[in-house]
Design an enzyme around this catalytic site. Structure first.
Site, short mmCIF file in Angstrom:
data_model
loop_
_atom_site.label_atom_id
_atom_site.label_comp_id
_atom_site.label_asym_id
_atom_site.label_seq_id
_atom_site.Cartn_x
_atom_site.Cartn_y
_atom_site.Cartn_z
N HIS A 196 46.44 18.43 0.30
CA HIS A 196 47.64 19.27 0.48
C HIS A 196 48.88 18.54 -0.03
O HIS A 196 49.66 19.10 -0.81
CB HIS A 196 47.80 19.61 1.96
CG HIS A 196 49.04 20.37 2.29
ND1 HIS A 196 49.06 21.70 2.63
CD2 HIS A 196 50.35 19.98 2.33
CE1 HIS A 196 50.29 22.09 2.86
NE2 HIS A 196 51.09 21.06 2.69
N GLU A 197 49.06 17.31 0.41
CA GLU A 197 50.29 16.59 0.05
C GLU A 197 50.35 16.28 -1.43
O GLU A 197 51.40 16.42 -2.07
CB GLU A 197 50.39 15.30 0.87
CG GLU A 197 50.52 15.52 2.37
CD GLU A 197 51.75 16.33 2.76
OE1 GLU A 197 52.68 16.44 1.94
OE2 GLU A 197 51.79 16.83 3.89
N HIS B 208 51.51 19.08 -3.56
CA HIS B 208 52.97 19.25 -3.66
C HIS B 208 53.49 18.57 -4.92
O HIS B 208 54.42 19.07 -5.58
CB HIS B 208 53.66 18.66 -2.43
CG HIS B 208 53.64 19.56 -1.23
ND1 HIS B 208 54.03 20.88 -1.28
CD2 HIS B 208 53.29 19.32 0.07
CE1 HIS B 208 53.92 21.42 -0.07
NE2 HIS B 208 53.47 20.49 0.76
N TYR C 29 61.73 24.74 -2.28
CA TYR C 29 61.12 24.60 -0.96
C TYR C 29 61.92 25.33 0.11
O TYR C 29 62.40 24.73 1.07
CB TYR C 29 60.96 23.13 -0.62
CG TYR C 29 59.96 22.85 0.47
CD1 TYR C 29 58.60 23.06 0.27
CD2 TYR C 29 60.38 22.35 1.70
CE1 TYR C 29 57.68 22.79 1.27
CE2 TYR C 29 59.47 22.08 2.70
CZ TYR C 29 58.13 22.31 2.48
OH TYR C 29 57.21 22.04 3.48
N GLU D 41 53.98 25.77 0.08
CA GLU D 41 53.07 25.33 1.14
C GLU D 41 51.68 25.95 0.98
O GLU D 41 50.66 25.28 1.14
CB GLU D 41 53.65 25.71 2.51
CG GLU D 41 54.68 24.74 3.04
CD GLU D 41 54.09 23.35 3.27
OE1 GLU D 41 52.97 23.26 3.81
OE2 GLU D 41 54.73 22.37 2.89
N ASP E 220 62.91 25.92 9.61
CA ASP E 220 61.83 25.49 8.72
C ASP E 220 62.07 25.99 7.29
O ASP E 220 61.17 26.50 6.63
CB ASP E 220 60.48 25.98 9.26
CG ASP E 220 59.29 25.41 8.51
OD1 ASP E 220 59.39 24.28 8.02
OD2 ASP E 220 58.27 26.11 8.43
N HIS F 292 56.36 27.16 6.44
CA HIS F 292 55.03 26.93 6.99
C HIS F 292 54.49 28.18 7.66
O HIS F 292 53.29 28.48 7.59
CB HIS F 292 55.05 25.77 7.99
CG HIS F 292 55.35 24.44 7.35
ND1 HIS F 292 56.61 23.92 7.30
CD2 HIS F 292 54.53 23.56 6.73
CE1 HIS F 292 56.57 22.75 6.68
NE2 HIS F 292 55.32 22.51 6.31
#
Length: 510
Positions: free
Chosen positions: A350-351, A354, A365, A374, A429, A434
């Protein structure tokens, strides 16, 4: 990558997206796609031929073919080529920055898709903007000072702040501004983008891309892994130089603080408890690298073979993992709810995705583009792990308060919407990036399960991000982008294409 770990926000509004045929400039084989607010985000179909010796020449002429649809007089002097890419089918995708007086407009790109002069489509949103100024009266260093002050951080930055002069769209105005990046470490690290008015010094907007919440080696879960290391002067380092990349896969430690050092071992058996987070970060980064290279033809996150650097043991009982623009950082977890965050392949995938998104579509974002950012990371993580549809379950301690961060098969199980009629309007957020990612997550799940292949679904998602999405793409634009990618890969008459249409329609995105 963190999921909110508080009570689910109230689902308050219905956001509708629409697909429409425009009467302005439309022909039998040219479709104009609009979102729910009537903004054109794609022109697809046969737009005719253009000439030119360079992609830039052809792209500018192609934009002129759609000037009536978008509402500008001439593309020259309004757009500047940012990059161009020729895909596996021979289609050239040229991304252009919108400019005013030579100064780029933030998150306002266009992509021209053409093959040997045949224009196949244009991606992007355009609206007329009136510039507030043509020249900055504020100095860049003054803007940096204002931006740092806005974040509230008073320590030493992890890298020097940079200021870029841009126009920030606000309603029908283009406000001359400095876009300032502010990065720092600490108990609550930051990767801020702050916009400072270049004439008044006022902070116009800001968002933090790091979201916070509560040999052989042995990994976080006690499993033994074979890892590639480097031997130098009697010491082994977590450096994998075996990949066909110009850089390497490298893992370091923060030693439960904010100052890093190399991870080393004397006998190349990485079995000490404090080494486990490093073993997993190192191994799983290699898995992600291999997937992108072997399945998608991408060499590292930048497709230029750059070093993939990870840091583990960050701070003390830190419940997070984050991509900072050039490297990964993983906390060890609090030992009550979470294990070390590098102990889950889907977290690592996942990271690192990005980083891929940052260098392909560049999705901003916040709001819908942030939710897509995301979601694209979740989708690639689900494809790379290939085992279930949960995100982050491996680092959740069974006796703790959480079982996973998100579910792609049933987003509502973790308080996230699965349909546009549950879309959450919120300022928290970064606009619910998310939370609202549950909607495109569900679309990916439905598509992948309908066709029986996560890998094919992931390839469609990747090509969409690489070739058909821009930084302000919204949900409706993502539907169009993935359908264009699917058509390019498998044809618009394929079962994959119809399954993808159904997947997006099933979550209320048109």
């Amino acid at each position: 990558m963190n999921k909110k770990l508080t009570a689910a926000l109230v689902m308050t509004s219905l956001i509708a997206s629409a697909l429409a045929m425009s009467s302005a400039g439309a022909s039998a084989d040219k479709q104009v796609l609009k979102d729910g607010e009537g903004a054109v985000h794609n022109v697809v179909g046969n737009l005719g031929k253009v000439s030119g010796t360079t992609p830039e020449d052809r792209a500018l002429k192609a934009l002129d073919k759609a000037k009536d649809v978008y509402g500008f007089a001439k593309a020259t002097d309004k757009f500047k080529v940012k990059k161009t890419h020729r895909d596996e089918n021979g289609t050239t995708h040229t991304k252009l920055d919108r400019t005013i007086g030579g100064i780029p407009v933030f998150a306002s790109e266009m992509i021209v898709h053409e093959a040997d002069g045949d224009v196949q489509g244009i991606t992007g949103i355009y609206s007329e903007l009136t510039p507030t100024a043509s020249k900055a009266t504020l100095k860049a260093k003054e803007a940096i000072t204002a931006a740092i002050a806005h974040t509230g951080y008073q320590g030493e930055l992890s890298e020097a702040a940079q200021a870029e002069l841009i126009y920030l769209p606000q309603a029908d105005r283009a406000v001359l501004s400095y876009k300032v990046g502010v990065n720092y470490l600490g108990d609550s690290p930051g990767r801020w983008t702050v916009f400072v008015d270049a004439t008044t010094g006022a902070v116009l907007d800001a968002y933090n891309m790091i979201e916070h919440v509560q040999g052989t080696g042995i990994g976080v879960l006690g499993d033994t892994k074979t890892i590639e290391t480097t031997y130098r002067s009697g010491t082994y380092y977590l450096e994998d130089r075996s990949k066909p990349m110009s850089g390497m896969i490298q893992t370091k430690t923060y030693n439960n603080g904010i100052f890093s050092s190399n991870m080393t071992d004397a006998d190349n058996v990485w079995d000490a408890p404090k080494q486990r987070a490093g073993v997993d970060a190192h191994y799983y980064t290699g898995v992600v690298y291999d997937y992108y290279l072997n399945n998608l033809g991408r060499n590292s996150y930048d497709n230029a073979g750059h070093t993939m650097l990870s840091y583990v043991n960050y701070s003390n009982k830190y419940n997070n993992a984050f991509w900072n623009g050039s490297s990964m950082t993983y906390g060890d977890g609090d030992g009550v709810n979470f294990r070390p965050f590098s102990g889950s392949l889907d977290v690592v995938a996942h990271e690192l995705t990005h980083g891929v998104t940052e260098r392909t579509s560049g999705l901003v974002y916040r709001n819908q583009s942030g939710a897509l950012n995301e979601s694209w990371s979740d989708a690639m993580a689900a494809a790379i792990t290939g085992d279930d549809w949960l995100i982050g379950e491996d680092i959740c301690i069974p006796s703790g308060a959480y079982t996973a961060f998100r579910s792609m098969s049933d987003p509502t199980a973790y308080g996230d919407p699965a349909h546009m009629n549950q879309y959450v309007n919120t300022s928290a957020d970064n606009g619910g990036v998310h939370t609202n990612s549950g909607i495109p997550n569900k679309a990916f799940y439905s598509f992948a399960t309908a066709i029986g292949s996560r890998d094919i679904a992931a390839k469609v998602w990747y090509i969409a991000s690489r070739d058909y999405m821009v930084s302000n793409t919204n949900f409706s634009g993502a539907r169009a982008a993935t359908l264009q990618a699917c058509s390019a890969l498998y044809g618009s008459g394929s079962s994959y294409y119809s399954a993808l249409q159904s997947a997006w329609s099933g979550v209320g995105v048109y």
